[in-house]
Design a protein around this motif. Structure first.
Motif, PDB file in Angstrom:
ATOM      1  N   LYS A  13     -20.980  26.123  -8.947  1.00 56.31           N
ATOM      2  CA  LYS A  13     -21.289  24.290  -9.057  1.00 56.31           C
ATOM      3  C   LYS A  13     -20.172  23.793  -9.743  1.00 56.31           C
ATOM      4  O   LYS A  13     -19.883  22.494  -9.290  1.00 56.31           O
ATOM      5  N   GLY A  14     -19.519  24.655 -10.503  1.00 61.67           N
ATOM      6  CA  GLY A  14     -18.057  23.953 -11.359  1.00 61.67           C
ATOM      7  C   GLY A  14     -18.512  22.715 -11.687  1.00 61.67           C
ATOM      8  O   GLY A  14     -19.594  22.149 -12.044  1.00 61.67           O
ATOM      9  N   ASN A  15     -17.459  21.641 -11.199  1.00 62.39           N
ATOM     10  CA  ASN A  15     -17.280  20.565 -11.707  1.00 62.39           C
ATOM     11  C   ASN A  15     -18.276  19.253 -10.719  1.00 62.39           C
ATOM     12  O   ASN A  15     -18.200  17.901 -10.865  1.00 62.39           O
ATOM     13  N   ASP A  16     -18.590  20.395  -9.764  1.00 64.07           N
ATOM     14  CA  ASP A  16     -19.299  19.170  -8.629  1.00 64.07           C
ATOM     15  C   ASP A  16     -20.828  18.102  -9.356  1.00 64.07           C
ATOM     16  O   ASP A  16     -21.749  18.473 -10.161  1.00 64.07           O
ATOM     17  N   TYR A  17     -21.306  17.198  -8.685  1.00 67.10           N
ATOM     18  CA  TYR A  17     -21.652  16.264  -9.352  1.00 67.10           C
ATOM     19  C   TYR A  17     -21.723  14.840  -8.528  1.00 67.10           C
ATOM     20  O   TYR A  17     -20.970  14.274  -8.702  1.00 67.10           O
ATOM     21  N   PRO A  18     -22.747  14.698  -8.611  1.00 69.68           N
ATOM     22  CA  PRO A  18     -24.166  14.519  -8.828  1.00 69.68           C
ATOM     23  C   PRO A  18     -24.334  15.816  -7.017  1.00 69.68           C
ATOM     24  O   PRO A  18     -25.993  15.721  -7.549  1.00 69.68           O
ATOM     25  N   LYS A  19     -24.560  15.868  -6.440  1.00 68.25           N
ATOM     26  CA  LYS A  19     -24.597  17.101  -5.578  1.00 68.25           C
ATOM     27  C   LYS A  19     -23.922  18.605  -5.491  1.00 68.25           C
ATOM     28  O   LYS A  19     -22.367  18.762  -5.683  1.00 68.25           O
TER      29      LYS A  19
END
Length: 112
Positions: free
Chosen positions: A80-86
């Motif tokens: 996931k890391g710092n991925d957001y909102p996807k």
């Protein structure tokens, strides 16, 4: 990894999914379905290690409030890391075994 209090770690653990026929004080599942083990918090390179994930990363304005924190298998947190909102997770389960299984996630940011 952030330095969380024992109390907060326990509160986040309580958010993990309880699965019948398993001792919920020892084994639960993260939201991607990967098995995690309570005593393996912060232990990478273990089969059931887990970490506290910021759903909305701190680097993108996410807070340390309990509502933004989730228990996540370390491999899923790494993916996931710092991925957001996807984002994607890498690990789920098949019965009692953790297996490679990429899943995609999306949360609509309430501020967007």
């Amino acid at each position: 990894m952030a330095d969380f209090s024992d109390e907060l770690i326990e509160q986040v653990w309580q958010k993990a999914q309880i699965v019948s026929n398993n001792n919920p004080d020892i084994f639960r599942q993260d939201y991607a379905g990967a098995w995690i083990r309570r005593d393996l918090y912060g232990k990478r390179d273990t089969k059931y290690g887990w970490e506290i994930d910021h759903c909305k990363p701190s680097s993108k304005g996410g807070s340390d409030d309990l509502g933004n924190l989730y228990p996540l298998h370390w491999r899923n947190n790494q993916r996931k890391g710092n991925d957001y909102p996807k984002w994607q997770t890498a690990y789920s389960s098949d019965g009692v075994n953790n297996v490679d299984n990429v899943k995609s996630w999306y949360i609509q940011d309430k501020e967007s």
